[in-house]
Design a protein around this motif. Structure first.
Motif, mmCIF file in Angstrom:
data_model
loop_
_atom_site.group_PDB
_atom_site.id
_atom_site.type_symbol
_atom_site.label_atom_id
_atom_site.label_comp_id
_atom_site.label_asym_id
_atom_site.label_seq_id
_atom_site.Cartn_x
_atom_site.Cartn_y
_atom_site.Cartn_z
ATOM 1 N N TRP A 1 52.405 69.938 91.592
ATOM 2 C CA TRP A 1 52.813 69.085 90.482
ATOM 3 C C TRP A 1 53.571 69.828 89.398
ATOM 4 O O TRP A 1 54.312 69.224 88.636
ATOM 5 C CB TRP A 1 51.586 68.431 89.846
ATOM 6 N N PHE B 1 50.896 61.145 97.331
ATOM 7 C CA PHE B 1 51.072 62.448 96.707
ATOM 8 C C PHE B 1 49.792 62.929 96.050
ATOM 9 O O PHE B 1 49.432 64.102 96.138
ATOM 10 C CB PHE B 1 52.212 62.417 95.703
ATOM 11 N N ILE C 1 61.728 55.412 90.755
ATOM 12 C CA ILE C 1 62.670 56.421 90.263
ATOM 13 C C ILE C 1 63.829 56.587 91.234
ATOM 14 O O ILE C 1 64.987 56.668 90.842
ATOM 15 C CB ILE C 1 61.943 57.760 90.045
ATOM 16 N N PHE C 2 63.522 56.615 92.536
ATOM 17 C CA PHE C 2 64.590 56.759 93.528
ATOM 18 C C PHE C 2 65.589 55.613 93.400
ATOM 19 O O PHE C 2 66.794 55.808 93.473
ATOM 20 C CB PHE C 2 64.028 56.776 94.946
ATOM 21 N N THR D 1 56.384 55.171 89.484
ATOM 22 C CA THR D 1 56.257 55.650 90.851
ATOM 23 C C THR D 1 57.550 56.311 91.302
ATOM 24 O O THR D 1 58.629 56.034 90.787
ATOM 25 C CB THR D 1 55.975 54.501 91.822
ATOM 26 N N ALA D 2 57.422 57.173 92.300
ATOM 27 C CA ALA D 2 58.591 57.844 92.851
ATOM 28 C C ALA D 2 59.582 56.812 93.384
ATOM 29 O O ALA D 2 60.787 56.941 93.201
ATOM 30 C CB ALA D 2 58.156 58.797 93.950
ATOM 31 N N LEU E 1 60.709 62.473 86.676
ATOM 32 C CA LEU E 1 61.538 63.196 87.633
ATOM 33 C C LEU E 1 60.717 64.197 88.424
ATOM 34 O O LEU E 1 60.960 64.443 89.596
ATOM 35 C CB LEU E 1 62.682 63.884 86.913
ATOM 36 N N GLU E 2 59.737 64.787 87.762
ATOM 37 C CA GLU E 2 58.869 65.721 88.469
ATOM 38 C C GLU E 2 58.111 65.004 89.584
ATOM 39 O O GLU E 2 57.921 65.544 90.661
ATOM 40 C CB GLU E 2 57.893 66.386 87.501
ATOM 41 N N LEU E 3 57.711 63.783 89.314
ATOM 42 C CA LEU E 3 56.996 63.016 90.323
ATOM 43 C C LEU E 3 57.869 62.803 91.560
ATOM 44 O O LEU E 3 57.449 63.069 92.690
ATOM 45 C CB LEU E 3 56.577 61.662 89.739
ATOM 46 N N ALA E 4 59.099 62.346 91.331
ATOM 47 C CA ALA E 4 59.988 62.083 92.462
ATOM 48 C C ALA E 4 60.304 63.360 93.223
ATOM 49 O O ALA E 4 60.295 63.402 94.453
ATOM 50 C CB ALA E 4 61.280 61.437 91.960
ATOM 51 N N ARG E 5 60.584 64.414 92.476
ATOM 52 C CA ARG E 5 60.943 65.666 93.105
ATOM 53 C C ARG E 5 59.760 66.238 93.894
ATOM 54 O O ARG E 5 59.901 66.724 95.012
ATOM 55 C CB ARG E 5 61.376 66.671 92.035
ATOM 56 N N ALA E 6 58.577 66.150 93.291
ATOM 57 C CA ALA E 6 57.399 66.711 93.943
ATOM 58 C C ALA E 6 57.066 65.952 95.227
ATOM 59 O O ALA E 6 56.651 66.539 96.227
ATOM 60 C CB ALA E 6 56.211 66.670 92.977
ATOM 61 N N MET F 1 60.700 63.861 81.610
ATOM 62 C CA MET F 1 60.558 64.850 82.679
ATOM 63 C C MET F 1 59.460 64.504 83.680
ATOM 64 O O MET F 1 59.563 64.795 84.858
ATOM 65 C CB MET F 1 60.264 66.234 82.085
ATOM 66 N N VAL G 1 71.754 61.235 84.207
ATOM 67 C CA VAL G 1 70.555 62.070 84.271
ATOM 68 C C VAL G 1 70.927 63.554 84.362
ATOM 69 O O VAL G 1 70.293 64.402 83.745
ATOM 70 C CB VAL G 1 69.664 61.644 85.457
ATOM 71 N N PHE H 1 56.333 71.606 88.063
ATOM 72 C CA PHE H 1 57.713 72.022 88.297
ATOM 73 C C PHE H 1 58.388 72.273 86.961
ATOM 74 O O PHE H 1 58.272 71.464 86.052
ATOM 75 C CB PHE H 1 58.465 70.951 89.077
#
Lengths: 146, 102
Positions: free
Chosen positions: A132, A125, B6-7, B2-3, B75-80, B72, B19, A134
């Motif tokens: 980044w 990423f 989180i997953f 790391t994403a 979660l932003e990392l995983a979502r992004a 936050m 969450v 969001f």
């Protein structure tokens, strides 16, 4: 959180034509990788080339003309050479469904993100950069979609 | 963080529900958050601990209570990450469509 990506697209072409574009090594390089080395058949491990972005060795999981094609790879990493089955990978599946009026629905799924090795997602990423920021409000919407 | 971690942390319906509750920005104490999850209070605490280990939430002691807050940035990392993968596929599928329709 989703461990799966699913995308759909409507294409005005026959399922034979679409399948050929995905599963024929001479066709797939015209829209996806720039180059393809090695055998592009089920059970084989060809190398997709993305020019200056590197190479990615994949494993062809399954192929059923003219409706299904699947492979495994290390996503986001534009440089992986080796046996993809020995590392954490994702499964990419193409499904072609014939509709009326000579068009088809192509469904793409990619699954297995939760098994990815530590740091891989983060690494690929940061390579991509951007995206980044969001906002909090969008998160709620995202969870509704899960 | 790391994403991938989180997953894994969110790959459970109870943890995802926790969450979701926190995602609207409300403050929850450990006790409030443990209610109505369909599991025992002890089980709920265990699930919250998993989220703490993955840095999805963090705990802050306030008096005799413990406040649970969403991190936050995790979660932003995983979502992004997922969003960037989705965008890449959209581009590829459009290229395929243009190719076979021409």
């Amino acid at each position: 959180m989703k461990d799966k990506i699913q995308r759909e697209i409507m294409i005005k072409a026959t399922k034979e034509r679409i399948y050929d574009a995905i599963a024929n090594p001479e066709q797939v390089v015209l829209w996806f990788p720039e180059t393809l080395e090695g055998s592009y058949k089920v059970g084989e491990r060809p190398i997709l080339g993305f020019g200056e972005h590197g190479k990615n060795q994949i494993y062809i999981e399954d192929a059923k003309p003219h409706e299904y094609f699947a492979y495994r790879w290390v996503p986001g990493s534009n440089h992986f050479l080796g046996d993809v089955l020995t590392v954490a990978n994702t499964l990419v599946e193409f499904r072609i469904e014939e509709l009326k009026d000579n068009s088809c629905k192509l469904t793409l799924t990619e699954t297995g993100f939760a098994t990815l090795p530590i740091n891989l997602a983060e690494k690929c990423f940061t390579q991509n950069s951007g995206g980044w920021e969001f906002m909090l409000g969008r998160l709620g919407k995202y969870f509704e979609e899960v | 963080m790391t994403a991938a971690q989180i997953f894994k942390a969110l790959g459970d319906p109870v943890r995802l529900e926790i969450v979701k509750r926190l995602a609207d920005g409300s403050a929850y104490t450990m006790n409030n958050l443990s209610k109505d999850l369909g599991i025992s209070r002890q089980g709920a605490r265990k699930q919250i601990q998993v989220l703490v280990s993955a840095n999805v939430v963090f705990l802050k002691p306030i008096g005799r209570e413990t406040l649970v807050t969403l991190d936050m940035s995790s979660l932003e990392l995983a979502r992004a990450f997922i969003t960037s993968m989705e965008n890449q596929w959209d581009q590829r599928l459009n290229a395929l469509k243009n190719f076979v329709e021409k």
